[in-house]
Motif scaffolding. Structure first.
Motif, short mmCIF file in Angstrom:
data_model
loop_
_atom_site.label_atom_id
_atom_site.label_comp_id
_atom_site.label_asym_id
_atom_site.label_seq_id
_atom_site.Cartn_x
_atom_site.Cartn_y
_atom_site.Cartn_z
N PRO A 13 -7.73 12.41 -2.54
CA PRO A 13 -6.95 12.29 -1.30
C PRO A 13 -6.91 10.86 -0.75
O PRO A 13 -6.07 10.55 0.09
N GLU A 14 -7.80 9.99 -1.23
CA GLU A 14 -7.74 8.57 -0.86
C GLU A 14 -8.28 7.76 -2.03
O GLU A 14 -9.00 8.28 -2.88
N LEU A 15 -7.90 6.50 -2.09
CA LEU A 15 -8.35 5.63 -3.16
C LEU A 15 -9.87 5.46 -3.08
O LEU A 15 -10.40 5.06 -2.05
N LEU A 34 -5.21 -4.36 -7.05
CA LEU A 34 -4.06 -4.07 -7.92
C LEU A 34 -3.59 -2.62 -7.76
O LEU A 34 -2.39 -2.34 -7.72
N ILE A 35 -4.54 -1.71 -7.66
CA ILE A 35 -4.19 -0.30 -7.47
C ILE A 35 -3.47 -0.12 -6.14
O ILE A 35 -2.46 0.58 -6.06
N GLU A 36 -3.99 -0.75 -5.08
CA GLU A 36 -3.34 -0.65 -3.77
C GLU A 36 -1.92 -1.20 -3.83
O GLU A 36 -0.99 -0.60 -3.26
N ASP A 37 -1.71 -2.31 -4.52
CA ASP A 37 -0.38 -2.92 -4.63
C ASP A 37 0.60 -2.01 -5.36
O ASP A 37 1.80 -2.06 -5.11
N HIS A 38 0.10 -1.19 -6.28
CA HIS A 38 0.96 -0.34 -7.11
C HIS A 38 0.70 1.15 -6.89
O HIS A 38 1.08 1.97 -7.73
N TYR A 39 0.09 1.49 -5.76
CA TYR A 39 -0.35 2.87 -5.49
C TYR A 39 0.79 3.88 -5.66
O TYR A 39 0.65 4.86 -6.40
N ASN A 40 1.91 3.65 -4.97
CA ASN A 40 3.01 4.62 -5.01
C ASN A 40 3.56 4.77 -6.43
O ASN A 40 3.86 5.88 -6.86
N GLU A 41 3.67 3.68 -7.14
CA GLU A 41 4.15 3.71 -8.52
C GLU A 41 3.20 4.52 -9.40
O GLU A 41 3.64 5.32 -10.24
N LEU A 42 1.91 4.34 -9.24
CA LEU A 42 0.92 5.07 -10.02
C LEU A 42 0.97 6.56 -9.74
O LEU A 42 0.93 7.39 -10.67
#
Length: 52
Positions: A13-15, A34-42
């Motif tokens: 439910p959260e990173l 990096l994950i935060e920058d691409h969160y929605n894409e992932l």
């Protein structure tokens, strides 16, 4: 980053870091950024692959 480590992050439910093997705290911060920058894409890619 290097090919010598491995890390697993939960996206929902959260990173959150689930597991770390051989990455330093600084490397984990870089990975998390990096994950935060691409969160929605992932999340979208995961949902397309496995279904929602």
């Amino acid at each position: 980053m290097s090919g010598d480590g491995e890390a697993k992050f939960w996206l929902e439910p959260e990173l959150q870091l689930a597991r770390n093997y051989r990455y330093s705290r600084q490397q984990l911060k870089e990975i998390e950024s990096l994950i935060e920058d691409h969160y929605n894409e992932l999340v979208r890619a995961w949902q397309r692959h496995f279904g929602s």
